[in-house]
Design an enzyme around this catalytic site. Structure first.
Site, PDB file in Angstrom:
ATOM      1  CG  HIS A 101      59.668  44.959  41.568  1.00 18.30           C
ATOM      2  ND1 HIS A 101      59.179  43.758  42.149  1.00 18.30           N
ATOM      3  CD2 HIS A 101      59.787  44.662  40.055  1.00 18.30           C
ATOM      4  CE1 HIS A 101      59.008  43.134  41.005  1.00 18.30           C
ATOM      5  NE2 HIS A 101      59.203  43.637  39.980  1.00 18.30           N
ATOM      6  CG  HIS A 140      41.784  42.365  43.532  1.00 25.91           C
ATOM      7  ND1 HIS A 140      40.764  41.710  43.799  1.00 25.91           N
ATOM      8  CD2 HIS A 140      41.590  42.501  42.249  1.00 25.91           C
ATOM      9  CE1 HIS A 140      39.894  41.102  43.029  1.00 25.91           C
ATOM     10  NE2 HIS A 140      40.268  41.629  41.770  1.00 25.91           N
ATOM     11  CG  HIS A 200      56.785  40.973  34.685  1.00 23.97           C
ATOM     12  ND1 HIS A 200      58.182  40.239  34.492  1.00 23.97           N
ATOM     13  CD2 HIS A 200      57.300  41.646  35.775  1.00 23.97           C
ATOM     14  CE1 HIS A 200      59.156  40.467  35.743  1.00 23.97           C
ATOM     15  NE2 HIS A 200      58.406  41.247  36.486  1.00 23.97           N
ATOM     16  CG  HIS A 241      38.318  41.691  35.470  1.00 20.12           C
ATOM     17  ND1 HIS A 241      38.599  42.228  36.870  1.00 20.12           N
ATOM     18  CD2 HIS A 241      39.297  40.459  35.536  1.00 20.12           C
ATOM     19  CE1 HIS A 241      39.353  41.590  37.635  1.00 20.12           C
ATOM     20  NE2 HIS A 241      39.676  40.629  36.990  1.00 20.12           N
ATOM     21  CD  GLU A 279      36.074  46.867  36.348  1.00 21.38           C
ATOM     22  OE1 GLU A 279      35.799  46.678  37.615  1.00 21.38           O
ATOM     23  OE2 GLU A 279      37.433  46.564  36.007  1.00 21.38           O
TER      24      GLU A 279
END
Length: 383
Positions: A286, A178, A343, A116, A113
């Protein structure tokens, strides 16, 4: 005199900015050394391309952070339990991990975290430099100043959504926004990257084909939003077979609860647990939209092929195949990390490719044809 109560502790903010500045200094130094004999505009062009590349990497690392359940590895913001790194928060992390060994706070998740956050701050610093230099160099010739400052404003907004992702405990709507914000940031940087490459660049695609590309980009954006909604609600494994779902072509689904946007993770707006039929609806929507996107990629690619744009056609078909393979792998292999990150990478690549094509003007900019500035910039691009 009585002590003044401190409402906001800015120390973690300054520490995070310091780390981000140090990380941003590396790419800036690399651009300067690699282009020592270049003009400031050539350096800015190189910095734009490098920032685009690093932002693409940041989007992938953001997906890695989300998919490893590291989004709450440090449950406060911007620091980690008020420290600049997990090293200073090791006692708090150890206590949280002892209380919940498989919980959201572990030593490795805290580092993922915070890394990032460091990378995001560094990218923000690079974009700030781009905006400032674009403004300073405007007197030498046309520069994308408005786009540069718009990109800076957007990355600041993106940082705010990153903070809300943590403080609102992975609120699905915020996490999805986000993700979409990251894709918009990629598109903004790609737009500048293309315009810097050659100010006189011309795209001879028929107007109808360009309109189709706009529609395709909008369709891809919608599909990314749906994919983000699947991921943030952990609905990937609601359907573990293909092409059916739960052995049925139309399983039991609850669209109303599945697409109730403003709610906590795993809950309905009422606070009750989200039913499995809602997760199925999220996943299957989706999947159905993916069929439409794949058909659109194939059709637009064929149109480009017939217009002589064969390289572009291969890009669309290749990325469509990539998304099909990685998407199927997420289902039949039960959501392996590498397939899930790949992906997301394919979706980001589609945004970069499509926005890059649309960034090319259909004609030369008014008043620039034959000007010394355009001639000089074109010469610099070939140097």
């Amino acid at each position: 005199m009585d002590a003044v109560e401190t409402w906001v502790d800015w120390t973690p903010v300054f520490r995070l900015l310091l780390v981000g500045t140090l990380l941003a200094a590396g790419p800036l130094l690399w651009v300067w050394l690699r282009h020592r004999g270049a003009t400031p505009m050539q350096r800015l062009r190189a910095l734009t391309a490098l920032t685009l590349f690093l932002t693409f990497d940041l989007v992938l690392f953001g997906a890695f952070t989300r998919l490893t359940d590291s989004g709450l590895g440090c449950p406060d913001w911007p620091g980690c339990y008020g420290a600049a790194s997990p090293i200073g928060a090791r006692a708090d992390i150890a206590a949280a991990q002892a209380a919940m060994p498989t919980g959201p706070v572990t030593w490795s998740k805290a580092w993922i975290e915070m890394i990032h956050r460091y990378l995001a701050t560094a990218v923000g610093g690079l974009i700030l430099v781009m905006a400032v230099v674009s403004t300073l160099e405007r007197r030498r010739g046309p520069t994308p100043v408005v786009w540069a400052w718009l990109t800076l404003a957007w990355v600041c907004l993106q940082g705010a959504f990153g903070a809300w992702t943590v403080t609102m405990k992975l609120f699905p709507a915020i996490v999805t926004l986000h993700l979409l914000g990251g894709m918009v940031l990629l598109a903004l940087l790609r737009w500048q990257n293309v315009r810097w490459a050659d100010p006189a660049l011309r795209d001879d695609s028929p107007p109808a084909l360009r309109a189709a590309l706009v529609g395709l980009l909008a369709l891809v954006a919608l599909q990314i939003a749906l994919g983000g909604w699947v991921s943030t609600n952990y609905a990937v494994l609601a359907c573990r077979d293909f092409p059916t779902c739960q052995g049925q072509w139309w399983p039991q689904m609850d669209f109303a609860r599945g697409f109730e946007l403003w709610r906590e993770l795993g809950q309905q707006g009422s606070g009750d647990a989200l039913p499995f039929a809602a997760l199925t609806a999220i996943h299957y929507t989706h999947r159905l939209a993916a069929y439409v996107v794949l058909l659109a990629l194939a059709a637009v690619g064929l149109w480009q092929w017939r217009c002589g744009q064969r390289e572009r056609a291969w890009w669309l078909w290749g990325l469509g195949a990539w998304q099909l393979v990685t998407g199927l792998s997420n289902v039949v292999l039960e959501w392996p990390l590498i397939a899930a990150v790949a992906h997301t990478g394919g979706a980001a690549a589609l945004v970069v490719v499509l926005s890059g094509w649309l960034a090319q003007p259909t004609r030369r900019r008014p008043g620039l044809e034959g000007s010394p500035t355009v001639a000089r910039l074109a010469a610099e691009g070939q140097a």
